[in-house]
Design a protein around this motif. Sequence first.
Motif, PDB file in Angstrom:
ATOM      1  N   SER A   1       1.621 -23.807  27.361  1.00  0.00           N
ATOM      2  CA  SER A   1       0.996 -24.197  26.096  1.00  0.00           C
ATOM      3  C   SER A   1       1.905 -25.091  25.274  1.00  0.00           C
ATOM      4  N   VAL A   2       3.183 -24.742  25.192  1.00  0.00           N
ATOM      5  CA  VAL A   2       4.130 -25.531  24.402  1.00  0.00           C
ATOM      6  C   VAL A   2       4.325 -26.920  25.004  1.00  0.00           C
ATOM      7  N   THR A   3       4.438 -26.983  26.324  1.00  0.00           N
ATOM      8  CA  THR A   3       4.631 -28.286  26.955  1.00  0.00           C
ATOM      9  C   THR A   3       3.382 -29.158  26.858  1.00  0.00           C
ATOM     10  N   GLU A   4       2.206 -28.530  26.740  1.00  0.00           N
ATOM     11  CA  GLU A   4       0.986 -29.307  26.507  1.00  0.00           C
ATOM     12  C   GLU A   4       1.104 -30.058  25.195  1.00  0.00           C
ATOM     13  N   SER A   5       1.694 -29.407  24.211  1.00  0.00           N
ATOM     14  CA  SER A   5       1.948 -30.043  22.922  1.00  0.00           C
ATOM     15  C   SER A   5       2.966 -31.176  23.067  1.00  0.00           C
ATOM     16  N   ALA A   6       4.040 -30.902  23.792  1.00  0.00           N
ATOM     17  CA  ALA A   6       5.113 -31.891  23.951  1.00  0.00           C
ATOM     18  C   ALA A   6       4.635 -33.143  24.673  1.00  0.00           C
ATOM     19  N   ILE A   7       3.828 -32.957  25.719  1.00  0.00           N
ATOM     20  CA  ILE A   7       3.424 -34.120  26.513  1.00  0.00           C
ATOM     21  C   ILE A   7       2.498 -35.036  25.731  1.00  0.00           C
TER      22      ILE A   7
ATOM     23  N   ARG B   1       5.630 -28.912  36.466  1.00  0.00           N
ATOM     24  CA  ARG B   1       4.665 -29.998  36.288  1.00  0.00           C
ATOM     25  C   ARG B   1       4.999 -30.891  35.096  1.00  0.00           C
ATOM     26  N   LYS B   2       5.291 -30.299  33.960  1.00  0.00           N
ATOM     27  CA  LYS B   2       5.445 -31.106  32.744  1.00  0.00           C
ATOM     28  C   LYS B   2       6.888 -31.401  32.379  1.00  0.00           C
ATOM     29  N   ILE B   3       7.745 -30.377  32.407  1.00  0.00           N
ATOM     30  CA  ILE B   3       9.126 -30.576  31.964  1.00  0.00           C
ATOM     31  C   ILE B   3       9.957 -31.290  33.018  1.00  0.00           C
TER      32      ILE B   3
END
Length: 471
Positions: free
Chosen positions: A258-264, A406-408
């Motif tokens: 959820s946090v990385t969804e915000s970051a991306i 996937r994101k970081i």
Amino acid sequence: MENATDKKQKNIDLGSYPVGRLIARLALPAVVAQVINLLYNLVDRMYVSNIPGSGMDALAGLGVVFPITLIVSAFAYLVGMGGAPLAGIRTGEGRKEEAEKIFNNGFIMLAFFGVALTIGVTLARDGLVTLFGAPDSCFEHARDYLGMYALGTVFVMMSLGLNPFITTQGRSITSMLTVLIGAVLNIALDPLFIFAFGMGVKGAALATIISQGVSAVWVVCFFFRKSSLFRFRPAYFLPEPKRAGAILLLGLSPFIMSVTESAIQIVFNVNLKMYSGGNGDYTAAMTIMLSAVQIICLPLNGLGMGVQPLISYNYGKGNFDRIKKAVRIVTLVALCYSTSMWLLSLITPQVYGYIFNASPSVAVIIKKYTPFFMAGTIMFFAQMSLQNVLVALGQAKLSIFLACLRKIILLIPLCFLLPLAFGVSGVFYSEGIADILAGITTAVTFFVMLPRIISKRKRALLEETNGKETE
């Protein structure tokens, strides 16, 4: 008094009910809840965009604040998605008292996070809005919305954080109603507060607070019912460090997602602005593509979340054949859905422009880049659904790694590196490449590790049985 829904659901036995039918009864409401949540977000933005004279600035303000609300929600997932599978496993093991202790510890942790975040977001409101890139034209809208939204943070914690403890009991319809009640009420209240009372974005935030408040009351009241496996017991409120740590460790995977969804979203916007010369059409196209990704992700995520009670309970109970059968069904359903949406994205990418009523210039960008941006969505069956199965199996460290991958580890670095070679196109390429690599890694890891996880659990149960016989 129990209602008809409770009586109907109470008869579901997670340990003996036919696996295929059980998945349908558990997962379908979870998928519907995710779709409702998606529709709620889209409709909410449509109302705000129609505010006379300032609709686009107000919509931009909500866009700036949205990553902050994702971070707030992430703390609810941290406890709810960490505690509920643990409680389910303990219930399957026959350790009902320990399951109740996990639930009550989780409740107090949610209350703590709710109060702390309310204070923190309220005090840091202006700084957060500036940090998340609010242009001058929408600064006040973002500030007003966030200031009002922060007052309902405790409601967000309770409604989102306690709802998984309902799902893990097999009460998927009741947990779906939690989302449905809040979404329907919010959609109904939005025009009243925004337009009739002339409150603008503050009205949108107030409608959200009230809706979340009603959902929170609905959830809390459930745990006073005699039919609930978990009840509020003040004697279990004081968090025990080891138990709280286990909750947070297992919940770290959905928290990171959820946090990385915000970051991306922030990373995408920064790079698009840099490499497109500030052309807003690219940002608009990216917003639509991200919405399209959500259309694929959320149902798959709902499928994975819906099957968690079945997996957790039977893992604790030692019914491994049921786990294997459930995994086969979930994998097949998720693969069929992700493949269908992947083909749609590659063959007729312009359909997303039609859905969101894109302007001609934005539609050109969508048609050009969507096949690249969504090239990896075929692998979402693993990245979304099977990763939730790992959480249900209590595999905290493994699920955390895959959530970060996937994101970081992949997407954010690629989003900065690829534009150096391909310009603005590189921003769109980064998503597809990251999804393919992360999806393949997740699928291989899952199917290699599952037999080992089951074997380890078998040995643990055997040792436990031998220990009891020795006594």
